[in-house]
Design an enzyme around this catalytic site. Structure first.
Site, PDB file in Angstrom:
ATOM      1  N   ALA A 122       0.816  -1.209   0.000  1.00  0.00           N
ATOM      2  CA  ALA A 122       0.000   0.000   0.000  1.00  0.00           C
ATOM      3  C   ALA A 122       0.852   1.262   0.000  1.00  0.00           C
ATOM      4  O   ALA A 122       0.415   2.312  -0.458  1.00  0.00           O
ATOM      5  CB  ALA A 122      -0.932  -0.004   1.213  1.00  0.00           C
TER       6      ALA A 122
ATOM      7  N   GLU B 240       4.681   3.257  -6.860  1.00  0.00           N
ATOM      8  CA  GLU B 240       5.226   2.994  -8.192  1.00  0.00           C
ATOM      9  C   GLU B 240       4.455   3.725  -9.280  1.00  0.00           C
ATOM     10  O   GLU B 240       4.923   3.862 -10.410  1.00  0.00           O
ATOM     11  CB  GLU B 240       5.232   1.484  -8.476  1.00  0.00           C
ATOM     12  CG  GLU B 240       3.903   0.876  -8.896  1.00  0.00           C
ATOM     13  CD  GLU B 240       2.927   0.752  -7.723  1.00  0.00           C
ATOM     14  OE1 GLU B 240       1.742   0.531  -7.966  1.00  0.00           O
ATOM     15  OE2 GLU B 240       3.374   0.885  -6.569  1.00  0.00           O
TER      16      GLU B 240
ATOM     17  N   ASP C  56       9.158  36.021 -34.536  1.00  0.00           N
ATOM     18  CA  ASP C  56       9.559  36.657 -35.782  1.00  0.00           C
ATOM     19  C   ASP C  56       8.306  37.048 -36.548  1.00  0.00           C
ATOM     20  O   ASP C  56       7.215  36.539 -36.282  1.00  0.00           O
ATOM     21  CB  ASP C  56      10.413  35.674 -36.591  1.00  0.00           C
ATOM     22  CG  ASP C  56      11.063  36.333 -37.798  1.00  0.00           C
ATOM     23  OD1 ASP C  56      11.116  37.574 -37.830  1.00  0.00           O
ATOM     24  OD2 ASP C  56      11.499  35.605 -38.698  1.00  0.00           O
TER      25      ASP C  56
ATOM     26  N   ASP D 116      15.148  30.716 -36.464  1.00  0.00           N
ATOM     27  CA  ASP D 116      15.303  29.759 -37.554  1.00  0.00           C
ATOM     28  C   ASP D 116      16.732  29.625 -38.069  1.00  0.00           C
ATOM     29  O   ASP D 116      17.043  28.670 -38.765  1.00  0.00           O
ATOM     30  CB  ASP D 116      14.394  30.132 -38.731  1.00  0.00           C
ATOM     31  CG  ASP D 116      14.644  31.554 -39.235  1.00  0.00           C
ATOM     32  OD1 ASP D 116      15.606  32.195 -38.768  1.00  0.00           O
ATOM     33  OD2 ASP D 116      13.872  32.026 -40.091  1.00  0.00           O
TER      34      ASP D 116
ATOM     35  N   ASP E  66      20.678  32.373 -34.596  1.00  0.00           N
ATOM     36  CA  ASP E  66      19.637  32.455 -33.571  1.00  0.00           C
ATOM     37  C   ASP E  66      19.869  31.467 -32.437  1.00  0.00           C
ATOM     38  O   ASP E  66      19.208  31.562 -31.397  1.00  0.00           O
ATOM     39  CB  ASP E  66      18.262  32.169 -34.191  1.00  0.00           C
ATOM     40  CG  ASP E  66      17.793  33.287 -35.097  1.00  0.00           C
ATOM     41  OD1 ASP E  66      18.207  34.436 -34.872  1.00  0.00           O
ATOM     42  OD2 ASP E  66      17.023  33.014 -36.025  1.00  0.00           O
TER      43      ASP E  66
ATOM     44  N   ASP F 124      -3.835   2.799 -11.112  1.00  0.00           N
ATOM     45  CA  ASP F 124      -2.964   3.021 -12.272  1.00  0.00           C
ATOM     46  C   ASP F 124      -3.709   3.621 -13.461  1.00  0.00           C
ATOM     47  O   ASP F 124      -3.286   4.635 -14.024  1.00  0.00           O
ATOM     48  CB  ASP F 124      -2.283   1.716 -12.670  1.00  0.00           C
ATOM     49  CG  ASP F 124      -1.096   1.396 -11.772  1.00  0.00           C
ATOM     50  OD1 ASP F 124      -0.722   2.280 -10.982  1.00  0.00           O
ATOM     51  OD2 ASP F 124      -0.561   0.284 -11.855  1.00  0.00           O
TER      52      ASP F 124
END
Length: 831
Positions: free
Chosen positions: A258, A262, A304, A574, A578, A672
């Site tokens: 318990a 995980e 840009d 780009d 840069d 889970d």
């Protein structure tokens, strides 16, 4: 200028070679197959404890419970393996998306293909900033220099020479083109490349865990240690009081199971991987998972203009030489008097380039019937440099001893190079201002002759340039940009335009985009930035939303000035230059279509469609993922409180164990999917883009949030305790008490799931994963409490009619929601 056209491979031949040789990729070092995933799942602490509990049942002679625990091991392991494989598939798909692109010639067409599709014999075009993905021999080169440090460790760029029989005539995968351009023929791909040999060595090395994985591993180890201590203490306490070491060990194992969290690793890996995949569907590729968290804190977007706010589809719409003008709105083609300007503009452009304005000039020349005569041969060329916003192209003209040079660039810079009369220069400057105010991109064209180019194709002192006129280009604003900028403003995110274009053009586009609320736009130029010290720049970036004529170094200064004000900055880029600013920004965003490989490597996100609206959607997605991670972690903390508390009841108060290992497994099968699927599927809150960004220092899960989650879990534990108290006073059997404890925890878990889903939202949105989970839980609970054989396996009591009928209410509600959701989806498809 006549040159033999390059045909390259045909599409059919390229496809055949790809099938024969396989894709041009190196095997993934981090990819995990089914066997490795299964082994890792079965060696997790939770499964080791399950195996220990099964062995203990077998030693006690309880073969049925031992067998059921073994089946449970396979069920939980199967769920974990499925989630891991799903994550692996998503990551592999993202790797395909992030594959670098290469420019090749096939069937006489220039194509940009994924580098994994390169084959031997391909005609490869390389340019500055490209990261090479295959080995090749050089056919043509113009000032080509390559950084081969990734392969050789040598940091000095290597000059490449076509036709050289040695290394100077070869290109290798993994190298970076730092200057110039050229053409090459691919000779080796994939593992056959020189980089493939290095890869074989790397494959023998164990990869290191990421920082996040290490933190999660430390957390699991610490809690596992706590679980082990608790297991021993509880076992000894129970056995000392009741005299049964076997039952004491079972209680201790249940407690340990318990306590082990995980699910933390599952939640992080699945949600980040699937979150990255969702971003990829929105045309945003996530290269670094931590960027997802940072997206939620972004307060400034530096973008840009060209291609990001505008369409990057330049058309030549105006011509002017100071005497005559022509606009595309006029009827017909440009008058004969402006053909010389078109011809010189053609000389100042690349004949085979892909720069949008060069393509627009070539299109106009074809339409106007303007062409270079026979015998013209292209010479050296020089691109835009820092402080030199113009390009220089040299030509060998037929019958002339001196070379012809054509220059094209920013009007103020080009006119400063020319010997134009003051009146003509003033007329051209005035015309350029009028066009720029109308949102055009304006370039000036000049032409002259010289004895030859200077160093790196520079203009020598003896060149006399004549100003020929101006070119006006239109690049329309993207339709979705105004709405996206308005959305950013509501979300408390500033948008700052940083462009190399003229201030007037930038201001015109800014007004169209809605960057200025009052319609007034103040554009600060790179020249003005150069005169500012750090303090003045910090003040400036707080008020100004448009920066024009800015070079890459000044982009870096702007980013750092914004960060100095406490802003979280996302910046687009780009080019090669840069890269420093992209790396310095909190979130570097590279352009996927027109960006260089270097820019992509320096960034954490890649806009696959170069669209600003996609970046805004990425901010929304980042806020959604962060909120869902926070909800999932809160649920995880809360949900373990009642499980641990009920498991501790027999240790503290005596009596039979109220939770058995097999029942804890059932709860894990609920927890889970709830964490990794329900919360990952949770849509963003309706007001997610109408609230300010969260503070930069705000933790994902603070101590206060832990306290709140534990408090909510304690409320569920109190409810479970109240149920037990009522059961004891009514004389319930041991099996009935277990049924009551398990049922109260399941109901409490669902209540916690609903509460955390609603946290931060006005109301819980539709979530198919939650509805499916609710139906599954109800069906399983019905089997557990209505079928005697199933109840006996789990040591539970059957629930008599009509008390068992309550399960029909949540089941019917969830099925109705699923049916309604399906009906809405069908209507959307029909429409």
């Amino acid at each position: 200028m006549a040159t033999a056209p390059v045909r390259g491979l045909s599409d059919a031949e390229a496809a055949a070679r790809l099938r024969r040789d396989g894709p041009n990729v190196l095997p993934s070092l981090s990819h995990r197959g089914l066997l490795e995933i299964s082994w890792r799942a079965l060696t997790q602490p939770m499964f080791v404890l399950l195996m220990a509990a099964a062995a203990l049942y077998a030693l006690l002679g309880n073969a049925r419970d031992a067998g059921m625990l073994l089946v449970s091991v396979l069920a939980v392991a199967g769920l974990s393996v499925y989630q891991e494989q799903r994550t692996e598939r998503v990551l592999e798909a993202l790797k395909v998306l992030s594959s670098p692109r290469s420019l090749v010639v096939r069937d006489g067409r220039v194509l940009r293909v994924a580098s994994r599709e390169l084959v031997r014999g391909d005609h490869l075009l390389v340019h500055e900033g490209d990261r090479l993905s295959a080995d090749a021999c050089i056919l043509e080169a113009s000032g080509l220099q390559v950084d081969e440090s990734e392969r050789t460790g040598e940091s000095t760029p290597v000059t490449k020479i076509p036709g050289d029989p040695g290394e100077a005539g070869q290109l290798h995968a993994g190298s970076l083109v730092v200057r110039g351009e050229g053409a090459a023929r691919v000779t080796q791909t994939g593992m056959a490349t020189a980089l493939g040999a290095i890869h074989r060595t790397l494959a023998r090395l164990e990869p290191r865990s990421s920082r996040l994985q290490q933190e999660l591993q430390r957390l699991v180890r610490r809690v596992a240690l706590l679980a082990a201590i608790t297991c021993v203490a509880a076992s000894v306490a129970y056995a000392a009081r009741d005299g049964s070491w076997a039952q004491g060990l079972l209680v201790g194992l249940t407690l340990a199971m318990a306590l082990i969290p995980e699910e933390f690793a599952v939640v992080w890996s699945v949600m980040l991987a699937l979150g990255s995949w969702r971003l990829a569907q929105a045309k945003v590729l996530t290269r670094q998972p931590q960027a997802i968290e940072a997206l939620g804190t972004t307060s400034v977007l530096c973008v840009d203009k060209t291609g990001t706010l505008t369409r990057n589809r330049m058309a030549l719409v105006a011509l002017g030489d100071g005497h005559a003008q022509w606009r595309v709105s006029d009827s017909g083609m440009p008058p004969q008097g402006l053909h010389g300007l078109v011809s010189s503009a053609l000389l100042a452009s690349r004949m085979d380039g892909f720069e949008p304005m060069d393509e627009a000039i070539r299109a106009m020349a074809r339409a106007a019937g303007v062409a270079l005569g026979p015998g013209w041969q292209a010479g050296e060329h020089r691109g835009i440099r820092t402080g030199e916003p113009y390009v220089v192209h040299w030509w060998h003209a037929p019958g002339q001893a001196r070379q012809v040079v054509a220059v094209k660039g920013a009007p103020e810079a080009v006119l400063a190079l020319c010997a134009a009369t003051p009146v003509l220069a003033e007329d051209l400057r005035a015309l350029a201002s009028r066009w720029a105010e109308q949102g055009m991109r304006v370039l000036a064209v000049a032409r002259g002759t010289g004895s030859g180019p200077g160093h790196e194709a520079a203009l020598p002192a003896d060149v006399q340039l004549s100003a020929l006129g101006l070119l006006g280009f239109a690049d329309p604003l993207r339709d979705e940009v105004p709405a996206a900028i308005a959305q950013c403003r509501r979300a408390g995110v500033r948008v700052v335009m940083i462009t190399g274009d003229s201030p007037l053009t930038a201001a015109a586009i800014a007004r169209q985009a809605g960057l200025a609320e009052c319609g007034e736009v103040k554009a600060v130029t790179g020249r003005e930035l150069a005169r500012m010290d750090a303090a003045a720049l910090r003040r400036c970036v707080g008020d100004v939303s448009v920066f024009a004529r800015v070079d890459p170094d000044q982009k870096l200064r702007i980013v750092r000035a914004l960060q100095a004000r406490g802003e979280v900055v996302a910046m687009t880029g780009d080019g090669v230059n840069d890269a420093p600013a992209l790396r310095a920004a909190d979130i570097g965003v590279a352009m996927g279509q027109r960006g260089t490989d270097v820019a992509r490597e320096a960034s954490s996100l890649v806009l696959l469609d170069d669209n600003f609206a996609s970046l805004v959607e990425a901010v929304r997605a980042g806020r959604r993922i962060f909120a869902n991670l926070r909800r999932a972690l809160g649920y995880l903390f809360a949900v373990h409180v009642p499980i641990v508390g009920v498991a501790l009841v027999p240790v503290v108060f005596g009596g039979p164990a109220l939770l058995l290992p097999l029942q804890v497994v059932l709860l894990e099968l609920l927890i889970d999917p709830a964490c990794s699927l329900v919360f990952e599927s949770e849509p963003p809150a309706r007001d997610s883009m109408e609230v300010p960004p969260r503070p930069r220092r705000e933790a994902l899960f603070s101590l206060a949030a832990v306290g709140q989650a534990v408090g909510l879990g304690a409320l569920v534990l109190v409810g479970a305790g109240l149920v037990q108290w009522l059961g004891h006073h009514s004389g319930a059997t041991e099996a009935a008490l277990r049924t009551a404890s398990l049922g109260s925890i399941v109901v409490g878990n669902l209540a916690l799931l609903v509460w955390f889903r609603r946290q931060g939202a006005h109301r819980a949105a539709a979530n198919t994963a939650f509805d499916v989970l609710l139906v599954a839980v109800c069906l399983v609970w019905s089997a557990l409490t209505s079928v005697p054989a199933v109840a006996a396996v789990f040591e539970l009591a059957t629930v008599p009619w009509p008390w068992s009928a309550w399960i029909l209410l949540p089941t019917g509600w969830a099925i109705w929601r699923l049916w309604r959701h399906r009906g809405r989806a069908t209507k959307r498809v029909i429409r």
